[in-house]
Design an enzyme around this catalytic site. Structure first.
Site, PDB file in Angstrom:
ATOM      1  N   THR A 189       0.847  -1.187   0.000  1.00 57.68           N
ATOM      2  CA  THR A 189       0.000   0.000   0.000  1.00 57.68           C
ATOM      3  C   THR A 189       0.880   1.234   0.000  1.00 57.68           C
ATOM      4  OG1 THR A 189      -0.098   0.045   2.417  1.00 57.68           O
ATOM      5  CG2 THR A 189      -1.777  -1.247   1.278  1.00 57.68           C
ATOM      6  N   GLU A 333      -5.615  -4.236  -1.595  1.00 53.97           N
ATOM      7  CA  GLU A 333      -5.957  -5.410  -0.794  1.00 53.97           C
ATOM      8  C   GLU A 333      -7.000  -6.310  -1.447  1.00 53.97           C
ATOM      9  OE1 GLU A 333      -4.840  -2.159   2.251  1.00 53.97           O
ATOM     10  OE2 GLU A 333      -5.681  -2.292   0.235  1.00 53.97           O
ATOM     11  N   LYS A 442     -17.281  15.215  10.258  1.00 54.52           N
ATOM     12  CA  LYS A 442     -18.282  15.037  11.310  1.00 54.52           C
ATOM     13  C   LYS A 442     -18.552  16.396  11.950  1.00 54.52           C
ATOM     14  CE  LYS A 442     -16.718  10.317  12.025  1.00 54.52           C
ATOM     15  NZ  LYS A 442     -16.055   9.346  12.915  1.00 54.52           N
ATOM     16  N   TRP A 447     -22.665  13.683   9.626  1.00 55.81           N
ATOM     17  CA  TRP A 447     -21.625  13.396   8.644  1.00 55.81           C
ATOM     18  C   TRP A 447     -21.856  14.177   7.356  1.00 55.81           C
ATOM     19  CZ3 TRP A 447     -20.073   7.512   8.538  1.00 55.81           C
ATOM     20  CH2 TRP A 447     -19.592   7.154   9.812  1.00 55.81           C
TER      21      TRP A 447
END
Length: 548
Positions: A189, A333, A442, A447
């Site tokens: 990654t 992944e 937030k 949100w």
């Protein structure tokens, strides 16, 4: 009772053997210089890959050893993909855009014993070798003898020329058979939230991923296609394209390091490319270039894009050139494809805004993957298009655990892997990413999606790129801060951009400020680097009371 069918292992070498036998004359075109092309075929690539497997053995590479590649998209890199994995070793693609210290860490962590590198990276290799002497024993420059760079090597590390080794090797190598669960490839990654983590793919996972991605509803390559590999071969297993294309016999066009708009447009047109794929940043640059030059794309039919949300302006912009943009989603992944846009009978009749809203979602799951969203307590949420939660995924090409990390970041006992994305799923299975869990804003307990705000901002004709981060706020804890990069030669009025949000989002979603910048930071894989933005700008709203 067991079935009575054969149990031939699913091995990467079988893909290239099939390509040689059934599609031997299909082209592999590599751009190896400014306008200089190298032409090959699957038959030649397969023969050279077997010769290269002999080279690996002479270099002391054994099954299970990790072999690093520091290279652009080219026919030699394609040969390495198959020779390394096909001989039972592990092909470890390295991202040259990472910090040198991260690359050194990755090579050492993986334990690469041999490093193959394009000559572009000779200075980088020379800088790194003193730190790699504990694992790397040999360095092979991917070039011809007359172009070998001079590199100062630490004692005990040998320097070799790729084509010299190939000339000396026999071509009598026979692809071996072994367990399909054997490790085949390794990709790390990008490490924007900590040390890079290694994802170790198997032969089985790679072949199954290529088969599923080639289904007609998803990527669906065919023998008549000419595919330009725009995503780097060092990024997320090259999106699986080096396996998908030879599986069906599609021609491959490999642009090397030349992903600038003029080079890409020239290659797309001169090589009659029908399908291509890369991150949105690449295609937004191409779109701007076409508009400025009056260029066209007479052969290109479809662009696959992912890595970050595909903006509406990109979909609409390429539609004017007769090119369909198909969004897909996945991660290093997940090999990487999990979802892709594909119409259903219930959505095929949509048009206008209803169709656009579907196309801007990340698509529905490819067969072989399962998805779900959960709340903070781990309770599964409904597929109603409204509830949003953490996106989990599992399947035969999804990471079980990271290399050498034990249980850190691993899938749960039922195989569910936490993607780090927040998403909604509608009743027809279309996923829409609301945000990365670390990027969602937030505000006062509610949100706000930074992705939604960015997509609206880039719809402005004078905006080249946009980013939204959560900035600290004395009353609401966090509020959205919008960054704008103007189109070259254009001026952007912040009020005009903010006016775009009227009627599209709730008023309390509006960014508290607009900051005009010359450029935005990106990660080594071309994604917006919001971590860097937050580090520099997170206190902007606390220290500035007026929008800029």
């Amino acid at each position: 009772m067991l079935g009575l069918m054969q149990t031939q292992p699913l091995l990467i070498s079988s893909i290239l053997r099939h390509a040689r036998q059934c599609h031997g004359t299909a082209e592999i075109v590599s751009q190896i210089g400014d306008g200089v092309l190298h032409r090959s075929t699957y038959a030649t690539i397969e023969e050279r890959a077997r010769r290269l497997a002999r080279v690996l053995a002479k270099l002391g590479v054994r099954p299970g050893d990790r072999v690093g590649t520091l290279a652009w998209n080219s026919y030699r890199h394609l040969e390495l993909f198959y020779a390394i994995s096909g001989s039972g070793a592990v092909c470890h693609t390295l991202n040259p855009r990472l910090l040198r210290q991260d690359i050194e860490y990755i090579i050492t962590h993986a334990g690469d014993c041999v490093l193959f590198a394009d000559t572009d990276f000779a200075p980088l290799v020379e800088q790194m070798l003193p730190q790699l002497a504990g694992c790397v024993r040999k360095v092979v420059m991917m070039t011809t003898p007359d172009r070998m760079p001079a590199i100062a090597l630490p004692a005990g590390i040998g320097l070799y020329c790729y084509e010299d080794l190939m000339e000396q090797a026999d071509e009598d190598f026979v692809w071996p058979s072994f367990d399909e669960n054997t490790a085949a490839a390794l990709c790390y990654t990008s490490g924007t939230t900590g040390r890079p983590k290694g994802v170790l793919y198997s032969h089985r996972s790679t072949v199954l991923h290529a088969l599923a991605a080639n289904l007609p509803d998803f990527i669906g390559f065919c023998a008549a296609d000419r595919i330009l590999q725009g995503s780097p071969m060092f990024h997320a297993a090259a999106w699986g394209m080096p396996y998908m294309a030879p599986m069906v016999g599609a021609a491959m066009i490999l642009p090397g390091r030349h992903l600038d708009p003029p080079s890409l447009v020239r290659l797309l047109n001169e090589e009659r490319v029908t399908v291509t794929g890369a991150v949105p940043t690449v295609w937004l640059g191409v779109l701007s270039y076409l508009k400025d030059t009056g260029g066209t794309l007479p052969y290109l039919k479809k662009i696959y894009s992912g890595g970050s949300a595909v903006p509406r302006a990109m979909v609409e912009g390429f539609a004017a050139y007769g090119v369909a943009v198909q969004q897909a989603w996945g991660m290093t992944e997940t090999s990487p494809i999990v979802t892709a846009y594909a119409p259903l009978p219930s959505t095929a009749a949509l048009d206008g805004e209803a169709l656009m809203q579907k196309r801007l979602k990340q698509g529905r799951p490819v067969y072989g993957t399962e998805i779900k969203i959960v709340d903070a307590a781990g309770t599964e949420l409904p597929w109603d298009g409204e509830a949003f939660g953490d996106l989990l995924v599992r399947g035969p090409w999804v990471c079980r655990e990271y290399l050498g990390r034990g249980g850190e970041g691993s899938a749960d006992p039922e195989g569910w892997f936490a993607t780090g994305d927040v998403a909604t799923i509608d009743p027809e299975g279309f996923v829409e990413l609301v945000d990365r869990s670390k990027d969602v804003i937030k505000s006062g307990g509610e949100w706000i999606s930074s992705i939604a705000l960015e997509n609206i901002a880039v719809s402005h004709p004078d905006v080249a790129e946009a980013a939204v981060i959560a900035a600290r706020h004395e009353k609401w804890q966090e509020r959205p801060l919008l960054f704008i990069v103007p189109q070259p030669g254009r001026r952007v009025d912040a009020k005009d951009v903010l006016a775009l949000y009227d009627g599209k989002v709730a008023k309390w979603w509006l960014p508290d400020a607009v900051v005009l910048v010359d450029e935005l930071p990106h990660t080594a894989t071309g994604k917006l680097n919001k971590l860097a933005l937050r580090r520099k700008w997170q206190d902007f709203l606390v220290t500035n009371t007026a929008a800029e």
